[in-house]
Design an enzyme around this catalytic site. Sequence first.
Site, PDB file in Angstrom:
ATOM      1  N   ILE A  36       0.510  -1.032   0.082  1.00 57.48           N
ATOM      2  CA  ILE A  36      -0.056   0.050   0.095  1.00 57.48           C
ATOM      3  C   ILE A  36       0.882   1.435  -0.263  1.00 57.48           C
ATOM      4  CG2 ILE A  36      -0.493   0.086   2.486  1.00 57.48           C
ATOM      5  CD1 ILE A  36      -3.009   0.591   1.867  1.00 57.48           C
ATOM      6  N   ASN A  93      11.651  -9.084   6.298  1.00 60.18           N
ATOM      7  CA  ASN A  93      11.636  -8.799   8.904  1.00 60.18           C
ATOM      8  C   ASN A  93      10.645  -9.733  10.089  1.00 60.18           C
ATOM      9  OD1 ASN A  93      12.917  -6.323   7.022  1.00 60.18           O
ATOM     10  ND2 ASN A  93      10.700  -5.256   6.783  1.00 60.18           N
ATOM     11  N   GLU A 101       6.049  -5.018  11.511  1.00 65.04           N
ATOM     12  CA  GLU A 101       5.358  -3.579  11.228  1.00 65.04           C
ATOM     13  C   GLU A 101       3.878  -4.847  11.725  1.00 65.04           C
ATOM     14  OE1 GLU A 101       5.014  -0.848   9.067  1.00 65.04           O
ATOM     15  OE2 GLU A 101       6.746  -0.036   9.684  1.00 65.04           O
ATOM     16  N   VAL A 102       3.732  -6.121  11.043  1.00 58.98           N
ATOM     17  CA  VAL A 102       2.701  -6.674  10.611  1.00 58.98           C
ATOM     18  C   VAL A 102       3.130  -8.412  11.516  1.00 58.98           C
ATOM     19  CG1 VAL A 102       0.562  -7.583   9.178  1.00 58.98           C
ATOM     20  CG2 VAL A 102       1.780  -5.724   8.881  1.00 58.98           C
ATOM     21  N   HIS A 106       5.408 -11.868   5.959  1.00 59.82           N
ATOM     22  CA  HIS A 106       5.367 -11.179   4.063  1.00 59.82           C
ATOM     23  C   HIS A 106       7.011 -11.809   3.628  1.00 59.82           C
ATOM     24  CE1 HIS A 106       5.112  -8.281   7.229  1.00 59.82           C
ATOM     25  NE2 HIS A 106       5.350  -7.207   6.599  1.00 59.82           N
TER      26      HIS A 106
HETATM   27  P1  AMP Z   1       7.310  -4.804   7.765  1.00 60.86           P
HETATM   28  O1  AMP Z   1       7.757  -3.701   8.090  1.00 60.86           O
HETATM   29  O2  AMP Z   1       8.175  -5.751   7.215  1.00 60.86           O
HETATM   30  O3  AMP Z   1       5.772  -5.902   8.973  1.00 60.86           O
HETATM   31  O4  AMP Z   1       6.148  -4.543   6.455  1.00 60.86           O
HETATM   32  C1  AMP Z   1       4.432  -3.961   6.384  1.00 60.86           C
HETATM   33  C2  AMP Z   1       4.437  -3.179   5.258  1.00 60.86           C
HETATM   34  O5  AMP Z   1       2.966  -3.781   5.276  1.00 60.86           O
HETATM   35  C3  AMP Z   1       4.840  -2.198   4.616  1.00 60.86           C
HETATM   36  O6  AMP Z   1       5.307  -2.248   3.552  1.00 60.86           O
HETATM   37  C4  AMP Z   1       2.930  -1.854   4.695  1.00 60.86           C
HETATM   38  O7  AMP Z   1       3.134  -0.238   3.483  1.00 60.86           O
HETATM   39  C5  AMP Z   1       2.457  -2.609   3.937  1.00 60.86           C
HETATM   40  N1  AMP Z   1       0.716  -2.899   4.150  1.00 60.86           N
HETATM   41  C6  AMP Z   1       0.382  -2.340   5.536  1.00 60.86           C
HETATM   42  N2  AMP Z   1      -0.780  -2.747   5.467  1.00 60.86           N
HETATM   43  C7  AMP Z   1      -0.968  -2.725   3.628  1.00 60.86           C
HETATM   44  C8  AMP Z   1      -2.167  -2.974   3.306  1.00 60.86           C
HETATM   45  N3  AMP Z   1      -3.516  -2.775   3.810  1.00 60.86           N
HETATM   46  N4  AMP Z   1      -1.738  -3.254   2.209  1.00 60.86           N
HETATM   47  C9  AMP Z   1      -1.132  -3.948   1.303  1.00 60.86           C
HETATM   48  N5  AMP Z   1      -0.003  -4.033   2.442  1.00 60.86           N
HETATM   49  C10 AMP Z   1      -0.181  -3.059   3.098  1.00 60.86           C
END
Ligand code: AMP
Length: 123
Positions: A36, A93, A101-102, A106
């Site tokens: 996103i 990550n 972060e998520v 991924h």
């Molecule tokens: P990380 O810091 O490796 O956990 O990366 C999380 C990634 O998820 C970041 O690059 C965000 O921009 C991406 N992200 C968060 N919410 C969404 C979403 N709804 N759709 C697509 N990407 C997302």
Amino acid sequence: MPAAYDPNNIFAKILRGEIPCKKVYEDDHVLAFDDIAPQAPVHVLVIPKGPYVHWDDFSEKASDAELAAFSRAIGAVARARGLGPDGFRVIANNGGNAHQEVPHLHMHVLGGRPLGRMLPGKG
Ligand code: AMP
């Protein structure tokens, strides 16, 4: 201590269809969609459909079929976006030091421009 999976994380919601995504690739075990907030002309996230927090969790618990599908999907995404000839980067990550972060595994697939050195510097 095993990682606890939070079923309310944003990628779990995407997998359940509660939040939209721009799908790039899907098979029985994997979904890939555009990030996103892209950090390069191509920035795709590749996620397993199973409830895995990060690479540590996935590599320990996933089936051989899930592991193989995930690996092949990363290549399929790179080929679909034409990244092979110029090169691309794949990043996962994993946990706090890596700024994950998520909390759903991924892989970031990044390309479409020169990406610089892997890490900005020491510290
Ligand atoms: P990380 O810091 O490796 O956990 O990366 C999380 C990634 O998820 C970041 O690059 C965000 O921009 C991406 N992200 C968060 N919410 C969404 C979403 N709804 N759709 C697509 N990407 C997302």
